[in-house]
Design an enzyme around this catalytic site. Structure first.
Site, PDB file in Angstrom:
ATOM      1  N   ASP A  30       2.933  -4.865 -16.103  1.00 45.51           N
ATOM      2  CA  ASP A  30       3.289  -3.425 -14.746  1.00 45.51           C
ATOM      3  C   ASP A  30       3.447  -2.635 -15.174  1.00 45.51           C
ATOM      4  OD1 ASP A  30       2.383  -2.058 -12.129  1.00 45.51           O
ATOM      5  OD2 ASP A  30       3.869  -3.653 -11.402  1.00 45.51           O
ATOM      6  N   GLY A  51       0.691  -1.179  -0.233  1.00 39.40           N
ATOM      7  CA  GLY A  51       0.295  -0.030  -0.502  1.00 39.40           C
ATOM      8  C   GLY A  51       0.652   1.150   0.689  1.00 39.40           C
ATOM      9  N   HIS A  87       1.159  -6.465 -11.594  1.00 34.79           N
ATOM     10  CA  HIS A  87       1.482  -6.170 -10.314  1.00 34.79           C
ATOM     11  C   HIS A  87       1.087  -7.694  -9.420  1.00 34.79           C
ATOM     12  CE1 HIS A  87       2.879  -3.347  -7.668  1.00 34.79           C
ATOM     13  NE2 HIS A  87       1.959  -3.527  -6.949  1.00 34.79           N
ATOM     14  N   SER A 138       4.853  -5.039  -3.889  1.00 36.50           N
ATOM     15  CA  SER A 138       4.556  -4.093  -3.768  1.00 36.50           C
ATOM     16  C   SER A 138       4.894  -3.327  -2.620  1.00 36.50           C
ATOM     17  CB  SER A 138       2.403  -3.781  -3.882  1.00 36.50           C
ATOM     18  OG  SER A 138       2.105  -2.142  -4.010  1.00 36.50           O
ATOM     19  N   TYR A 139       4.230  -2.322  -2.164  1.00 34.12           N
ATOM     20  CA  TYR A 139       4.781  -1.850  -0.970  1.00 34.12           C
ATOM     21  C   TYR A 139       5.700  -2.784   0.119  1.00 34.12           C
ATOM     22  CZ  TYR A 139       6.414   2.053   2.146  1.00 34.12           C
ATOM     23  OH  TYR A 139       6.962   2.933   3.178  1.00 34.12           O
TER      24      TYR A 139
END
Length: 482
Positions: free
Chosen positions: A389, A93, A441, A189-190
């Site tokens: 992505d 996030g 992603h 991701s994060y």
């Protein structure tokens, strides 16, 4: 005269309250097996199938002074769980739920139908090869909470790593049968920050206590935020080379967003990102060649929000699966089945928290220093990337890996799945890179079968599968043709 048995009655009442509420701060049983029984999920709403494995959900306290507790969902391996490793999955996030994404649409065994009420089994669930643990981190995400409201406004990388370490130490006390088991951390991701930072915290804790409190063997991250400079460089190059943005916007992005933080950008960088979003059109930047969800009109804002907000695959790709999760996890009977405490449940469960993401504190511009440190510790480290992505694209990951200046052990080559190219891979001293062809992603979302092959290879420490057919060298082909 006999003494009234108020103590026994009180203990029984506490057990009933825990069964109903799932609260971690109401004197849970000292016996870990008793607590496991309280956390065990009997049956989920919308479940029309039998299970060969057990699963558990509930809260684990990470700071009793402020009343912080993280929500978890643990799924035992489908076969022989006591011989298989434990794999932790973390979504990013920052502010997005691992239950919403990792569990419900990627690697978990239960996925949600379009009606938002019915479940089906994921044939490519990672619990085929491991015991899988999902955690909503930090507090304020998903069902995780704090009794101190200011905690939700002061989240950041450091506290997230510390709370996650405390969670693991306490979780292994609750599940002592898994203590000492090979342990791996995965995410995307994060999670490119969360995963190596938590790995670093575990390594330091083990060195300090001179024991392997958590038997960490390695970690693997996908489409991961790693280094702001190289990530931005790769994003802008990918968008331009894929024909998504104009030459002028490409030049402005490199000029105004160079060395910008992905979390805290400047006004000038935000302005040109808005232009890039407009040029992208109504596509899903997390998966540029698949349809976007018609209901998600704000989806193109993903370049700035860096969220995991895409759909999922069942028999056919469904770009609206996030909406299905929102319906399902807001159902009162679902929350009861998962032991969500009504006193701490969010008024409306959401896949990602705007409060957490918009108030994020510390976020280092790079974690490459953490990689350098952990490579020398002997951990197994893999990075993977879906090549469709545009948010944290394959170009970003390759630039970051190149910056580590690692010697190549096995050169770039294609890897295969059922005789077809599944992607490409290169092995370095201390790190393995794998791309997954056609994935966005969320790699397990778009290519679940290939993602299962990926986790199997990672856990076994083996290279990605080579071609099943021997490819004749060009020189030999010319001779045979003549």
């Amino acid at each position: 005269m006999a003494k009234p048995r108020w103590d026994s009655a009180l203990k029984f009442l506490i057990i009933l309250l825990n069964l109903h509420l799932g609260s971690v701060f109401s004197a849970p049983p000292a016996d870990p097996i008793a607590q496991q029984n309280l956390d065990r999920v009997a049956e989920l709403p919308g479940q029309s199938f039998n299970l060969s494995f057990a699963h558990f959900s509930g809260y684990v306290p990470v700071n009793e002074d402020s009343g912080r507790a993280l929500f978890y969902w643990f799924v035992e391996a489908a076969e022989d769980p006591h011989s298989k490793p434990v794999v932790l999955w973390l979504n990013g996030g920052p502010g997005c739920s691992s239950i919403a994404y990792g569990m419900a649409e990627e690697i978990g065994p239960f996925h949600i139908e379009a009606d938002g009420k019915t479940l089906y089994l994921n044939p490519y669930s990672w619990n085929q090869v491991a015991n899988v643990l999902f955690v909503d981190s930090p507090v304020g995400v998903g069902f995780s909470y704090s009794n101190t409201s200011s905690d939700l406004l002061s989240n950041g990388d450091k506290r997230t790593a510390n709370d996650s370490l405390t969670f693991l130490l306490n979780w292994f006390e609750r599940f002592p049968q898994y203590k000492g088991r090979d342990f791996y951390i995965t995410g995307e991701s994060y999670g490119g920050h969360y995963v190596p930072q938590l790995s670093q915290a575990i390594v330091k804790y083990n060195l300090k206590t001179k024991e392997k409190a958590v038997n960490l063997k390695g970690y693997m991250v996908g489409n991961a935020l790693t280094d702001d400079y190289h990530d931005h460089l790769g994003v802008f190059q990918f968008m331009w080379s894929a024909g998504l943005i104009s030459d002028q916007t490409y030049k402005l992005l490199n000029l105004l967003c160079d060395f910008q933080s992905f979390i805290h950008t400047s006004n000038s960088c935000d302005s040109v990102l808005d232009i890039a979003n407009a040029e992208l059109g109504n596509i899903d930047p997390y998966s540029i060649y698949t349809p976007s969800c018609p209901a998600n009109v704000s989806q193109s804002n993903g370049l700035r929000k860096r969220r995991n907000t895409v759909g999922h695959i069942s028999q056919k790709y469904d770009p609206c699966t996030e909406a299905h999760s929102v319906v399902y996890f807001n159902l009162p009977n679902v929350q009861r089945a998962l032991h969500v405490d009504p006193g701490h449940a969010p008024s409306k469960w959401a896949t990602c928290s705007d409060v957490v993401s918009m108030t994020w504190k510390d976020s280092p511009r790079t974690v490459l220093d953490v990689y350098k440190e952990l490579i020398h510790s002997g951990l197994r480290i893999w990075m993977f990337s879906g090549d469709n992505d545009a948010v944290i694209p394959i170009t970003s990951t390759r630039y970051s890996i190149d910056a580590l200046k690692l010697p190549t052990v096995k050169p770039w080559r294609a890897w295969y799945d059922d005789g077809q190219v599944g992607g490409w891979t290169q092995e370095y001293a201390g790190l393995t890179f794998v791309s997954v062809r056609g994935a966005g992603h969320e790699v397990p979302l778009h290519k679940p079968k290939q993602a299962l092959t990926l986790i199997k290879s990672f856990l076994s420490g083996s290279s990605m599968p080579a071609s099943e057919q021997l490819i004749m060298p060009a020189s030999e082909q010319l001779i045979s043709d003549s």
